[in-house]
Design a protein around this motif. Sequence first.
Motif, PDB file in Angstrom:
ATOM      1  N   ARG A   1       0.845  -1.202   0.000  1.00  0.00           N
ATOM      2  CA  ARG A   1       0.000   0.000   0.000  1.00  0.00           C
ATOM      3  C   ARG A   1       0.877   1.248   0.000  1.00  0.00           C
ATOM      4  O   ARG A   1       1.912   1.304   0.674  1.00  0.00           O
ATOM      5  CB  ARG A   1      -0.900   0.025   1.228  1.00  0.00           C
ATOM      6  N   THR A   2       0.446   2.234  -0.750  1.00  0.00           N
ATOM      7  CA  THR A   2       1.122   3.525  -0.711  1.00  0.00           C
ATOM      8  C   THR A   2       0.687   4.259   0.552  1.00  0.00           C
ATOM      9  O   THR A   2      -0.202   3.811   1.282  1.00  0.00           O
ATOM     10  CB  THR A   2       0.764   4.374  -1.944  1.00  0.00           C
ATOM     11  N   GLN A   3       1.304   5.394   0.820  1.00  0.00           N
ATOM     12  CA  GLN A   3       0.905   6.188   1.994  1.00  0.00           C
ATOM     13  C   GLN A   3      -0.550   6.613   1.896  1.00  0.00           C
ATOM     14  O   GLN A   3      -1.220   6.822   2.906  1.00  0.00           O
ATOM     15  CB  GLN A   3       1.811   7.413   2.124  1.00  0.00           C
ATOM     16  N   GLY A   4      -1.037   6.710   0.666  1.00  0.00           N
ATOM     17  CA  GLY A   4      -2.432   7.090   0.491  1.00  0.00           C
ATOM     18  C   GLY A   4      -3.371   5.898   0.498  1.00  0.00           C
ATOM     19  O   GLY A   4      -4.576   6.058   0.277  1.00  0.00           O
ATOM     20  N   GLY A   5      -2.834   4.692   0.754  1.00  0.00           N
ATOM     21  CA  GLY A   5      -3.664   3.503   0.850  1.00  0.00           C
ATOM     22  C   GLY A   5      -3.953   2.805  -0.476  1.00  0.00           C
ATOM     23  O   GLY A   5      -4.779   1.886  -0.528  1.00  0.00           O
ATOM     24  N   ARG A   6      -3.298   3.198  -1.554  1.00  0.00           N
ATOM     25  CA  ARG A   6      -3.548   2.587  -2.843  1.00  0.00           C
ATOM     26  C   ARG A   6      -2.739   1.301  -3.006  1.00  0.00           C
ATOM     27  O   ARG A   6      -1.593   1.213  -2.555  1.00  0.00           O
ATOM     28  CB  ARG A   6      -3.211   3.553  -3.983  1.00  0.00           C
TER      29      ARG A   6
ATOM     30  N   ARG B   1      -0.507  -1.656  -4.608  1.00  0.00           N
ATOM     31  CA  ARG B   1       0.594  -1.795  -5.552  1.00  0.00           C
ATOM     32  C   ARG B   1       0.957  -3.283  -5.617  1.00  0.00           C
ATOM     33  O   ARG B   1       1.230  -3.912  -4.597  1.00  0.00           O
ATOM     34  CB  ARG B   1       1.813  -0.966  -5.128  1.00  0.00           C
TER      35      ARG B   1
END
Length: 208
Positions: free
Chosen positions: A35-40, A42
């Motif tokens: 997860r990216t810092q924005g919760g997306r 990967r």
Amino acid sequence: MARLVPIGVAAQELGVHPMTLRRWETEGRIDPPLRTQGGRRRYDLAKLRAIAPHKAPSTRSTIAYARVSASGQKDDLVRQVALLESYCAANGWAYEVISDVGSGLNYHKRGLKTLVSRICSGEVGRLVLSHKDRLLRFGSELVFSLCEHFGVEVIIINASEDSTFEEDLANDVIEIVTVFSARLYGSRSDENKQVMERLQEVAKELSP
């Protein structure tokens, strides 16, 4: 380094809907994505390809593989590579050539190991051979199964040139004789040298 991509790209590469990836995650068929810092999400493409057969996207590599059994066949290797290059160029494919000099019974050739590793990592979209036995004398079907699993298109240029049972048998015997002759070569045993010489005579008699 792993190639991490968003869910839309991962789904497109695998030929599935993004909802399918979410379902696989829920079912435990794939590891939870990073997860990216924005919760997306990967996704690691190499790991996904290892469990999800898919059609080969055009963005993956075309690899042409060439092999001869011995260093004395270098001229044949040059002709084989030239054929592969001409075929790939005529079809407008960006390609690279991997070549080996070694027995078709040897599974540890550097080029072959590189080829299999890249197939399993999801880098290869197309494999081009001049003849089926250029891959391996025995065991090529295993590599073809890997290609099918990872969505690699296999093209054998001279697949229509079927050989007879007698020709296949003779070529198999020659390959085996070549391997054993190499193992006996250099031995100081007169008996081993005599065996080697006889094996070489047999190979010449069987040669088409």
